[in-house]
Design an enzyme around this catalytic site. Structure first.
Site, mmCIF file in Angstrom:
data_model
loop_
_atom_site.group_PDB
_atom_site.id
_atom_site.type_symbol
_atom_site.label_atom_id
_atom_site.label_comp_id
_atom_site.label_asym_id
_atom_site.label_seq_id
_atom_site.Cartn_x
_atom_site.Cartn_y
_atom_site.Cartn_z
ATOM 1 N N ASP A 241 0.818 -1.221 0.000
ATOM 2 C CA ASP A 241 0.000 0.000 0.000
ATOM 3 C C ASP A 241 0.844 1.261 0.000
ATOM 4 O O ASP A 241 0.385 2.324 -0.425
ATOM 5 C CB ASP A 241 -0.947 0.013 1.202
ATOM 6 N N ASN A 251 1.678 -3.123 4.075
ATOM 7 C CA ASN A 251 0.673 -3.932 3.375
ATOM 8 C C ASN A 251 -0.288 -4.480 4.418
ATOM 9 O O ASN A 251 -0.122 -4.253 5.632
ATOM 10 C CB ASN A 251 1.337 -5.058 2.565
ATOM 11 N N LYS A 252 -1.280 -5.208 3.941
ATOM 12 C CA LYS A 252 -2.334 -5.738 4.808
ATOM 13 C C LYS A 252 -1.766 -6.402 6.067
ATOM 14 O O LYS A 252 -0.787 -7.140 5.988
ATOM 15 C CB LYS A 252 -3.172 -6.737 3.996
HETATM 16 O O1 MRU Z 1 -7.685 -2.898 3.106
HETATM 17 P P1 MRU Z 1 -7.471 -3.272 1.669
HETATM 18 O O2 MRU Z 1 -8.268 -4.467 1.253
HETATM 19 O O3 MRU Z 1 -7.651 -2.095 0.743
HETATM 20 O O4 MRU Z 1 -5.937 -3.691 1.606
HETATM 21 C C1 MRU Z 1 -5.382 -4.064 0.372
HETATM 22 C C2 MRU Z 1 -3.986 -4.541 0.473
HETATM 23 O O5 MRU Z 1 -3.375 -4.550 1.506
HETATM 24 C C3 MRU Z 1 -3.333 -4.940 -0.826
HETATM 25 O O6 MRU Z 1 -2.363 -5.917 -0.612
HETATM 26 C C4 MRU Z 1 -2.645 -3.701 -1.435
HETATM 27 O O7 MRU Z 1 -3.523 -2.629 -1.490
HETATM 28 C C5 MRU Z 1 -2.131 -3.972 -2.786
HETATM 29 S S1 MRU Z 1 -3.428 -4.107 -3.987
HETATM 30 C C6 MRU Z 1 -2.694 -4.332 -5.494
#
Ligand code: MRU
Length: 344
Positions: A241, A251-252
């Protein structure tokens, strides 16, 4: 290869009298059980969709916000500047971590400032939003192709969260590396982390893997160590992110756990992301603003309350993986290895 017959987001031009242009998006909170598309011509509805994760994934958040800014001035006859900046502020306040949102908003703001006296302002803003969308689609393609270089043999891959068509303007980042490698017979099987609390892995990545005909199994987030110990994972690939100049990557939530486990088990750990996810204003991950979500998302699953609403909960939506744990970062420009230095 199965054909995928869904899309995450589409801009629809409407020239009929009394009708407006609109954005059509797939409501990701309903997947995989229901494929429901929502249509709107209002920036406020797009902001709400981003907050609720009906629209999600770093690149897609940025793309939808760009279209929303164009739409924000479509039906306004005066005070364009006030309307544009009200929408700009509303969209900026939706989610703090994915830098793609701020990158897209700033790009749209610059175009607005250059053209605010033009009679064609809406068309100019719309053209920019479309170019942000198109560019992301092209970046996804290149990321998929560049990622082939990391496969030494036919691999079993573990991934986290969702990084496919649902999260981007194209076929995805980490997901597209996996998909392109599968099409080239370099991926034999995928393990998809369920990704609690909002289940982006078990709801969305599973949906996309199935649509692409890629064999997979789901696993609870806490199962990865046991799986790796059994030597059942050759590679881990996730998205990001926000990436700092030194390669630290947000990231997540749960990504950092996977990076630590990969390090311990000597499994290569890769991040795949477009260059628009690199935040060139921050030196390290310490400067990344992590979003905390409402505790309801942990105390309930979908609409079902499973725990007492009075319980306290720790609710970060993202974590930060230090760059020394990342074997490589795959972008549309190539594969970069530690030590990272994204200053250009
Ligand atoms: O909370 P989210 O579902 O928006 O989180 C998304 C992620 O963490 C993805 O791994 C990241 O945005 C990359 S998407 C190509």
């Amino acid at each position: 290869m199965k054909q995928s017959n869904y899309f995450s987001l589409k801009f629809v031009r409407n020239d009929s009298p009394g009708e407006n242009d609109k954005l059509v998006f797939l409501d990701q909170t309903k997947l995989p059980l229901e494929e429901k598309y929502i249509e709107t011509e209002k920036y406020e509805r797009v902001a709400e969709a981003i907050e609720k994760l009906e629209i999600r994934g770093a690149p897609l958040i940025g793309i939808s916000a760009a279209y929303a800014l164009a739409l924000s001035i479509k039906t306004v006859n005066e005070n364009f500047t006030e309307q544009f900046y009200t929408a700009y502020k509303r969209l900026s306040d939706t989610r703090p971590t994915a830098v793609n949102l701020f990158f897209a908003l700033k790009t749209m703001k610059d175009i607005f400032e250059e053209n605010k006296d033009s009679a064609n302002l809406y068309e100019i803003l719309l053209a920019k939003a479309k170019s942000i969308h198109k560019e992301d689609e092209e970046f996804c393609c290149k990321i998929g192709r560049n990622g082939l270089a990391i496969f030494k043999t036919r691999a079993t891959v573990l991934t986290h969260c969702n990084t496919g068509k649902l999260a981007t303007g194209g076929d995805g980042t980490a997901f597209n590396v996996i998909k392109t490698a599968f099409e080239n017979e370099l991926v034999k099987f995928v393990y998809a982390d369920e990704t609690r609390p909002l289940l982006q892995g078990s709801r969305l990545t599973a949906f996309e893997l199935e649509k692409c005909g890629i064999p997979f199994a789901l696993l609870a987030d806490s199962s990865a160590a046991f799986l790796m110990k059994q030597k059942k994972v050759d590679l881990v690939i996730t998205g990001a992110d926000r990436i700092a100049l030194n390669g630290d990557s947000a990231n997540k939530i749960g990504t950092y756990n996977l990076a630590l486990l990969s390090y311990h088990h000597k499994i290569p750990f890769y991040i795949a992301a477009p260059s628009t996810t690199i935040d060139r204003t921050i030196a390290s991950g310490d400067e990344i603003n992590i979003e905390y979500r409402n505790k309801r998302e942990l105390l309930a699953i979908s609409q079902s309350q499973i725990l007492s609403p009075s319980y306290n909960a720790f609710t970060p939506a993202f974590d930060i993986t230090p760059s020394h744990l990342i074997t490589g970062i795959i972008t549309e420009e190539g594969v970069f290895n530690f030590p990272y230095n994204f200053i250009r």
